[in-house]
Each structure stands twice: as structure tokens, then as C-alpha cells.
Design an enzyme around this catalytic site. Sequence first.
Site, short mmCIF file in Angstrom:
data_model
loop_
_atom_site.label_atom_id
_atom_site.label_comp_id
_atom_site.label_asym_id
_atom_site.label_seq_id
_atom_site.Cartn_x
_atom_site.Cartn_y
_atom_site.Cartn_z
CG ASN A 147 67.74 -65.36 38.31
OD1 ASN A 147 69.25 -65.42 37.93
ND2 ASN A 147 67.68 -65.34 39.56
CE1 TYR B 222 66.06 -69.57 50.46
CE2 TYR B 222 68.36 -69.27 49.91
CZ TYR B 222 67.33 -69.98 49.88
OH TYR B 222 67.07 -71.15 49.21
CG ASP C 236 65.46 -61.13 51.52
OD1 ASP C 236 65.56 -61.84 52.47
OD2 ASP C 236 64.38 -61.01 50.73
CB SER D 61 83.15 -62.30 32.41
OG SER D 61 84.61 -62.90 32.75
#
Length: 146
Positions: A78, A87, A84, A66
Amino acid sequence: MEKKKLKIKYLVPDMPRLCYIDGKSDWIDLRCAQDTDMQAGEFRLIPLGIAVALPEGYEAHIVPRSSTYKNFGIIQTNHMGVVDESYCGDGDQWYMPAYALRDTHIAKGERICQFRIAKHQPPLEFQECETLGNPDRGGIGSTGTK
């Protein structure tokens, strides 16, 4: 609740080790792995200095802390990174894709993003229908401002 084991390879030997901040959150902070200078308008993949083998059937969700924008003037391009379990190699370093909105310096070891893991979504079947059978809520922003 059963603890899941994550195998972590630290790619930068003197990086602080991953840990929970007791009582604060179940998200785990990730740190910038090298001193990074960015100019306003510049994009960069900021290395996080770790590679991770996630448990089978899980993915990691990486988001900014934050305070990241306030402290460094960067946003994650992004908005949420998804890693996942495939990787998982020794060289599969995690990165934060960042865009600088002002000139900034991020020191090695600064906490810039955070992650948590979640189970993969179950297989879905898409069923076309004429009506959903529920009342409309009222649209975007319909819950008000207070």
C-alpha cells in the site's frame, strides 16, 4: 514542542522496545515480530508485534525503511499505511503488507518499516472555479533531472 504520549502494547514479550535512533531521524523503526519466509511473488501481512493508542486527532504513517528492499527484497503493497486513532484495541496489531520480489527470509526483530504520527487534515471545503489564477509549472518532471 509538547511531547505526545503513545500507549504501546507489546504483543511479543521479547521484542525490542520502540525508540528513536539518536540524531538520525524522527521516524521510529518497526520490527518483524516473527521469523518470516516468503517466496518471490508472495503477499503476506507481516506482524509488527505492537498495538498502539494514538493521541486523539492523530494518525500514524507507516512506510518501508530505505534499506528494506535492498536487504529483504520486499515492497510495501500500500506504499504508505495509515492507522487512525480508532485502531487502538489490545488486539489491533500493526502489520506491514508486503510483496516479495525475490525469495527472502526476515528474522524476528529485523527493522523493516518505520512510522511517524501526524495531525489529521483539517475539514476542507471544495470550491469549484473557472481558473486557479496561477501560472502552469510545466507538468510532471518539469523540474529536470539534475
